[in-house]
Design an enzyme around this catalytic site. Structure first.
Site, PDB file in Angstrom:
ATOM      1  CD  GLU A 209     -16.158  25.297  38.415  1.00  0.00           C
ATOM      2  OE1 GLU A 209     -16.700  25.496  39.520  1.00  0.00           O
ATOM      3  OE2 GLU A 209     -15.719  24.194  38.071  1.00  0.00           O
ATOM      4  CD  GLU A 292     -12.427  21.989  38.165  1.00  0.00           C
ATOM      5  OE1 GLU A 292     -11.917  23.123  38.210  1.00  0.00           O
ATOM      6  OE2 GLU A 292     -13.269  21.569  38.978  1.00  0.00           O
TER       7      GLU A 292
END
Length: 831
Positions: A209, A292
């Site tokens: 991320e 995810e």
């Protein structure tokens, strides 16, 4: 079979029992009369409203993308930590529920964190290379977990990703730089450790991320080829879809990324009714993954997971779904303590809970294999309306087997589906399994239904609302039968000399929140094994910065003395923590706790921290006898609001503070220094008991725990109401043993409970005739300033005023611990 008016129910697991063929045929005839055979056992719904018809042709020559699997994540972070300390029996049962084919979630992909000594949500995972060149392939527990997963399912795919990294990486004097050659080399050395463990890593990502660096990905791809890891596919960029746009404009970058993985493409912490991608992502021709997704409670997240697995392909052509996390094996004071497929927060009792998310995964994983192909023409929305539910169909590469997975989670009426098989696919009887997601009874999940046989070449089915179905030619499915033991209290005294912790391992129950605490050979003239803080410099953080610390123990510990031997040989300080409570999300530095710090110079302090990162010095001084490199024993004692600090048996200071009434213990450092620790002990102080009759007043609202409408019947709801002294607001508190209590309403004579021991967050509390049920047992835990929390023994959740309401009549429910004032109750004696 039970017959009740026009309702039939029939449940059995595994293979069809002998003698049920005639019964199945009878059900088929009845089903045809109402629009299809019974699937789910509720023909009355179909009679009440004509089902929507969805005709599906399952063509063995049909084309679609290759399925890569459904998986979950261990990491991001520390969410598997306590699993390693479970008793072998229960640990094996949990691992079976996660990985064993035909038993539970049967995960097809396991994604693990490449530890970086930094907190990455609920803990910090140890790096395999704390300092440059010092590679240790024995650190952490992810190697163990991957080995356990492979032992149960040799075909499971393994995926590594870093959330952070040690501070030496890319360090040119101004802090670490993740997008550096150091990190490429660091990841390659991690792959080498995997080889030492006999593990092949199938997929490797970049920085969780944190976007992407095109040149870095190109270097990584080249390094993998040069070092003999051509089989390891690069996933980019574990962030958003923007990476696909960059790949479209850069051929070198495009060649360096094998799979496009994005996070939360079905929306973050949502019902996941719709998933999205971009035209650039589709145009790359790469496999697209929800690398995810999830971040949902293990029970209430089951339905969103079931939607997203199918809709991810229908809406966005995503061929893998990876849930965060795999298990919530973390302490309940940490922010995301019920997220995953299973919860496992009590190694000392062995208690665990299998969630609906496990069965949502099972409906795909137990009926497919990675490498199967979607049949695009046999997937869509029931009746053409996504509100009715969705379905996808997959076939084996040789078209000898196939499965259709359907969900009706949002449907308001039964749905009729017909399946017509062509293109050489297997016909004959189809096996049907279903899960009722409106139920809280585990027996209603992964239930074998009667087989379906074709009528005039077509298979008719009636799908009931609120369910997930798997219709298949395959066999070997099932639902695990292992049961958890009861929850319990971690009794005092507690001691650990760390002698049973292998060098490089983590001490039992000790969960690092920042930095790395590992077993080493003791120094300073001491024999045996000690624990040392191993990170020599601040890491490249994923969460916000914090000093290293680790926590241990039971949140219900109240009056006690915690002691430990420490040694520090440089500037900085060692810390001993007590009454450790709630930690703020994504910010490990913010935690409710007291600590005693001792610096190398002999300066000491008693401090109070909180979730807002406000540190208050309660007492301080200098002990010249404790200065220098030697071993010293620190002690921190709690008796009500009195806090006592001792060094080497000498009381050096006291403080009075009632902010926190109970909590765990911990160790830590100020700064990244190599402190050592030995001989931890936690000894009990004066016991606190609550026998008597009380009114329970909520801290947030000031209102009393109340039986609604002064009812006395079994199942009467519990709410809050302005204190009036009524008998329906008074509760007799009696010990049941093992540190738990029963709360009996004075007016009703009945016990406060979680109905049915339902583990679903938000369940309203009620009353019922007293019995030995664990759902009627409560642990009363001081939370500070004279308030307590009420922890249910069956579920581990707390009595909570719904929505932090202050209104009369607001529901009192169970909810995971979050430190809120609406979860705190003052016991006001009335007898």
């Amino acid at each position: 079979m039970e017959v009740n008016g026009s309702m039939w129910t029939h449940r059995y697991r595994g293979r069809t029992p002998a003698g049920t063929a005639a019964f199945a045929a009878f059900l088929l005839i009845v089903g045809l009369l109402v629009g299809g055979p019974l699937v789910g056992g509720q023909p009355s719904a179909a009679l009440a409203k004509a089902p929507t018809l969805t005709a599906v042709t399952v063509d063995g020559h049909g084309t679609g993308r290759t399925f890569d699997g459904v998986g979950a994540i261990s990491g991001g972070g520390g969410n598997t930590r306590l699993l390693t300390d479970y008793p072998p029996k229960q640990r094996g049962e949990i691992l079976d529920y996660l990985f064993k084919p035909g038993y539970g979630a049967a995960l097809q992909i396991l994604k693990v964190e490449i530890g970086g000594d930094t907190n990455s949500t609920d803990g910090a995972e140890a790096s395999h290379e704390h300092s440059r060149g010092a590679v240790n392939c024995g650190t952490g527990y992810e190697w163990w977990l991957m080995e356990q997963a492979k032992a149960r399912n040799p075909g499971i795919k393994l995926y590594g990703l870093a959330w952070g990294a040690p501070g030496w990486i890319g360090n040119t004097g101004g802090g670490g730089n993740f997008w550096s050659q150091d990190t490429v080399d660091y990841l390659v050395s991690w792959l080498g450790c995997a080889r030492q463990h006999g593990l092949t890593i199938d997929y490797l990502g970049g920085w969780n991320e944190r976007g992407y660096n095109t040149g870095w990905y190109e270097k990584l791809h080249s390094a993998l080829a040069a070092k003999g890891y051509r089989h390891t596919h690069v996933v980019g960029a574990d962030s958003g879809w923007d990476v696909a746009t960059a790949m479209r404009g850069d051929s070198a970058f495009d060649n360096a990324v094998d799979i496009i993985g994005t996070h939360y493409p079905c929306s973050y912490m949502s019902a996941m009714t719709q998933c999205s991608t971009t035209s650039d992502a589709l145009a790359t021709g790469k496999q697209l993954w929800a690398s995810e997704n999830g971040s949902e409670d293990y029970n209430t997240g089951g339905a969103p997971l079931a939607r997203a697995v199918g809709r991810g392909y229908l809406d966005a052509k995503m061929t893998a779904y990876i849930n965060w996390p795999v298990v919530a094996a973390v302490y309940p004071n940490l922010p995301y303590n019920t997220m995953g497929l299973v919860t496992a927060t009590q190694p000392w009792s062995g208690a665990y809970s299998v969630g609906k998310s496990t069965w949502a995964s099972a409906h795909t994983t137990q009926f497919t294999r990675p490498g199967w192909h979607y049949i695009d023409t046999a997937g869509g929305y029931l009746g053409g309306d996504r509100a009715n539910g969705s379905y996808v169909t997959l076939r084996s590469p040789d078209s000898t087997a196939w499965s259709t997975i359907a969900e009706t989670l949002d449907a308001s009426a039964a749905q009729t589906m017909t399946l017509k098989v062509t293109g050489g696919l297997a016909g004959g009887a189809l096996h049907v399994w279903s899960s009722d997601f409106s139920s809280t009874d585990q027996r209603d999940y992964m239930v074998r239904q009667p087989d379906v046989t074709p009528v005039s070449g077509t298979y008719p089915l009636t799908l009931q609302p609120g369910r997930v179905y798997s219709i298949t030619t395959t066999t070997g499915q099932g639902a695990g039968t292992a049961q958890s033991p009861a929850r319990g209290v971690l009794q005092l005294p507690y001691r650990d000399g760390f002698e049973h912790t292998g060098v490089g391992g983590e001490a039992r129950l000790l969960a690092a929140q920042q930095g790395s605490f590992e077993a080493v050979r003791c120094a300073g003239g001491r024999a045996g094994t000690c624990v040392r803080q191993m990170a020599p410099t601040a890491p490249i953080n994923w969460d916000s910065p914090a000093d290293p610390y680790a926590i241990l123990g039971d949140l219900g510990w109240s009056n006690y003395t915690v002691s430990i031997d420490t040694r520090l040989t440089q500037d900085g300080a060692v810390r001993l923590l007590g009454r450790v409570g709630t930690q703020s999300g994504f910010s490990p530095a913010g935690i409710n706790s007291y600590d005693l710090s001792l610096s190398h110079s002999g300066a000491w302090a008693i401090e109070r921290n909180n979730t807002a990162h406000q540190v208050t010095v309660l007492a301080q001084g200098t002990d010249t006898q404790a200065a220098g490199d030697g071993w010293h024993r620190l002690s921190l004692g709690f008796d009500g609001a009195t806090i006592t600090a001792s060094i080497d048996g000498r009381t050096v200071g006291t403080a009075t503070d009632a902010s926190y009434g109970s909590g765990q213990v911990g160790i830590g450092t100020t700064g990244y220094v190599p402190a050592q620790y030995d001989n931890l002990s936690v000894t009990p102080g004066p016991a606190q008991t609550y026998a008597g009759t009380y009114q329970l007043v909520n801290r947030n609202s000031g209102k009393a725990l109340d039986v609604a409408d002064q009812a006395t019947a079994d199942g009467s709801a519990v709410d809050q109401w302005a204190g009036n002294g009524g008998a329906n607001q008074r509760w007799t508190v009696q010990p049941t043993g093992d540190g738990y209590y029963r709360l009996t309403g004075v007016q009703s004579g009945k016990a406060l409970q979680v109905p049915g021991g339902n583990p679903v967050s938000g369940t309203q509390l009620d009353i019922r005739a007293r019995q030995s049920d664990l759902a009627q047992q409560w642990r009363i835990v001081p939370s500070g300033d004279g308030y307590t929390t009420l922890e249910n023994r069956a579920t581990g959740m707390l009595a909570d005023v719904s929505g932090q309401s202050t209104a009369d009549g607001a529901k009192v429910i169970e909810w995971p611990p979050n430190g809120g004032a609406n979860q705190q109750w003052q016991l006001v004696r009335t007898d």
